[in-house]
Design an enzyme around this catalytic site. Structure first.
Site, PDB file in Angstrom:
ATOM      1  N   ASP A 222       0.842  -1.205   0.000  1.00 36.73           N
ATOM      2  CA  ASP A 222       0.000   0.000   0.000  1.00 36.73           C
ATOM      3  C   ASP A 222       0.875   1.252   0.000  1.00 36.73           C
ATOM      4  O   ASP A 222       0.381   2.373  -0.116  1.00 36.73           O
ATOM      5  CB  ASP A 222      -0.988  -0.013   1.173  1.00 36.73           C
ATOM      6  CG  ASP A 222      -0.305  -0.115   2.523  1.00 36.73           C
ATOM      7  OD1 ASP A 222       0.933  -0.283   2.572  1.00 36.73           O
ATOM      8  OD2 ASP A 222      -1.017  -0.044   3.549  1.00 36.73           O
ATOM      9  N   SER A 223       2.201   1.058   0.085  1.00 37.46           N
ATOM     10  CA  SER A 223       3.136   2.170  -0.126  1.00 37.46           C
ATOM     11  C   SER A 223       2.965   2.733  -1.533  1.00 37.46           C
ATOM     12  O   SER A 223       3.482   3.804  -1.832  1.00 37.46           O
ATOM     13  CB  SER A 223       4.580   1.723   0.112  1.00 37.46           C
ATOM     14  OG  SER A 223       4.869   0.540  -0.618  1.00 37.46           O
TER      15      SER A 223
ATOM     16  N   ASP B 207      -1.216  -5.974  -0.434  1.00 36.53           N
ATOM     17  CA  ASP B 207      -1.575  -5.388   0.863  1.00 36.53           C
ATOM     18  C   ASP B 207      -3.078  -5.166   0.980  1.00 36.53           C
ATOM     19  O   ASP B 207      -3.707  -4.633   0.060  1.00 36.53           O
ATOM     20  CB  ASP B 207      -0.896  -4.016   0.992  1.00 36.53           C
ATOM     21  CG  ASP B 207       0.176  -4.003   2.055  1.00 36.53           C
ATOM     22  OD1 ASP B 207       0.071  -4.761   3.039  1.00 36.53           O
ATOM     23  OD2 ASP B 207       1.140  -3.222   1.901  1.00 36.53           O
TER      24      ASP B 207
ATOM     25  N   LYS C   4      -1.397  -9.299   2.659  1.00 39.41           N
ATOM     26  CA  LYS C   4      -0.689  -8.873   3.868  1.00 39.41           C
ATOM     27  C   LYS C   4      -1.630  -7.994   4.684  1.00 39.41           C
ATOM     28  O   LYS C   4      -2.323  -7.146   4.143  1.00 39.41           O
ATOM     29  CB  LYS C   4       0.589  -8.107   3.530  1.00 39.41           C
ATOM     30  CG  LYS C   4       1.334  -7.598   4.776  1.00 39.41           C
ATOM     31  CD  LYS C   4       2.764  -7.240   4.497  1.00 39.41           C
ATOM     32  CE  LYS C   4       2.978  -5.932   3.810  1.00 39.41           C
ATOM     33  NZ  LYS C   4       2.459  -4.738   4.523  1.00 39.41           N
TER      34      LYS C   4
ATOM     35  N   GLU D 126      -1.795  -5.629   8.249  1.00 46.19           N
ATOM     36  CA  GLU D 126      -1.029  -4.990   9.321  1.00 46.19           C
ATOM     37  C   GLU D 126      -1.640  -5.278  10.687  1.00 46.19           C
ATOM     38  O   GLU D 126      -2.866  -5.199  10.843  1.00 46.19           O
ATOM     39  CB  GLU D 126      -0.984  -3.476   9.104  1.00 46.19           C
ATOM     40  CG  GLU D 126       0.033  -3.059   8.080  1.00 46.19           C
ATOM     41  CD  GLU D 126       0.244  -1.549   8.003  1.00 46.19           C
ATOM     42  OE1 GLU D 126      -0.112  -0.815   8.945  1.00 46.19           O
ATOM     43  OE2 GLU D 126       0.781  -1.123   6.971  1.00 46.19           O
TER      44      GLU D 126
ATOM     45  N   GLU E 271       8.861  -4.421  10.625  1.00 44.33           N
ATOM     46  CA  GLU E 271       9.341  -3.120  10.131  1.00 44.33           C
ATOM     47  C   GLU E 271       9.840  -2.237  11.269  1.00 44.33           C
ATOM     48  O   GLU E 271       9.144  -2.040  12.264  1.00 44.33           O
ATOM     49  CB  GLU E 271       8.201  -2.410   9.362  1.00 44.33           C
ATOM     50  CG  GLU E 271       8.623  -1.051   8.825  1.00 44.33           C
ATOM     51  CD  GLU E 271       7.671  -0.470   7.787  1.00 44.33           C
ATOM     52  OE1 GLU E 271       6.716  -1.162   7.370  1.00 44.33           O
ATOM     53  OE2 GLU E 271       7.899   0.681   7.376  1.00 44.33           O
TER      54      GLU E 271
HETATM   55  O1  KIV Z   1       3.596  -1.238   1.680  1.00 39.76           O
HETATM   56  C1  KIV Z   1       4.789  -1.547   1.775  1.00 39.76           C
HETATM   57  O2  KIV Z   1       5.639  -1.170   0.959  1.00 39.76           O
HETATM   58  C2  KIV Z   1       5.202  -2.382   2.895  1.00 39.76           C
HETATM   59  C3  KIV Z   1       6.663  -2.624   3.039  1.00 39.76           C
HETATM   60  C4  KIV Z   1       7.277  -1.488   3.758  1.00 39.76           C
HETATM   61  C5  KIV Z   1       6.944  -3.894   3.686  1.00 39.76           C
HETATM   62  O3  KIV Z   1       4.404  -2.803   3.663  1.00 39.76           O
END
Ligand code: KIV
Length: 264
Positions: free
Chosen positions: A44-45, A83, A112, A114, A181
């Site tokens: 989600d970055s 994500d 993924k 969080e 992280e």
């Molecule tokens: O969204 C992302 O890029 C991440 C990484 C920092 C692991 O969760």
């Protein structure tokens, strides 16, 4: 060789380190598909790296769908994790399953999520539904406003114990790996030793079972933000700037396009 979530767990038991990288688009996915990298995270970055937002809170299910589809199209056969965006797994099990369905049918092989506190039921249901789940502990960027900014987590004894407890809980719920992280290296090592599923570190020291970086950081393309763990393996910003300058010069000198670059 194409990996799966089971291969991730096997790699840890066989003492093989794992490499992961974020990717958000088709062009880079075409390059990653032939690399030995073990897995791709459509993080989600994307909201920050691709859309210039200030945090990952702006990633939506639709945004993640588009990026996941593009990456999966460019990297067939690669292990792709997508994500679950901000709040998509906090509105109940049904909403979380709907989001996971979108991501998995966009080409992801795992999602993924969080954190763990308060959405254990969601993680359990995803796993029971045949969706491999990767956890994410330590700094959880979706909770950036609650944890006082992008800062190292787990420094106090209480926070250290909490992260260890959360890692054990994720393993118990059936997660196949955990992104860790921004925690002190000793805690990265301690979490890694305490569970059988692999830890994938980012700013969590060399004691994790694997490492992940944001692709644009690894390529030295990100000039705005450079945390100490984000080693650039290439001077991408300079390479791009030089290429643009050369293009501009050649256009203005009249040496581009050359005869062989023109149609007769
Ligand atoms: O969204 C992302 O890029 C991440 C990484 C920092 C692991 O969760």
């Amino acid at each position: 060789m194409s990996m799966s979530s089971r291969d991730f767990v096997r790699a840890k038991s066989e003492g093989r380190r794992l490499s992961m990288i974020t990717c958000y688009d088709y062009t880079f996915a075409r390059l990653l598909v032939n690399s030995p990298i073990d897995g791709i995270l459509v993080g989600d970055s994307a909201a920050m790296v691709m859309h210039g937002r200030a945090s990952t809170l702006y990633a939506s299910v639709e945004m993640m769908r588009l990026h996941t589809e593009a990456v999966a199209r460019g990297a067939p056969g690669k292990f792709v994790v997508a994500d679950m965006p901000f709040l998509s797994f906090r509105k109940g099990v049904t909403a979380a399953l709907d989001c996971a369905q979108v991501l998995m049918t966009s080409g992801a092989q795992a999602v993924k999520v969080e954190g763990v506190d308060g959405h254990e039921d969601v993680i359990e249901r995803l796993v029971q539904s045949g969706i491999p789940v990767m956890g994410h502990l330590g700094l959880q960027p979706q909770s950036v406003h609650a944890c006082g900014g992008f800062r190292v987590q787990g420094r106090s004894e209480t926070a250290r114990r909490h992260i260890l407890r959360q890692a054990a809980c994720l393993e118990e719920l059936g997660a196949f790996a955990i992104v860790l992280e921004c925690v002190p290296a000793h805690l990265g090592e301690e979490v890694t030793a305490s569970i059988r599923i692999p830890t994938i570190g980012i700013g969590a020291g060399g004691g994790c079972d694997g490492q992940i970086l944001v692709l644009q950081d690894l390529l030295g393309l990100n000039q705005d933000f450079c945390p100490k763990f984000a080693r650039p393996f290439f001077d991408g910003a300079r390479a791009v700037t030089d290429a643009l300058q050369r293009f501009d010069e050649e256009v203005k000198m009249g040496t581009f396009p050359a005869l062989e670059e023109s149609y007769s």
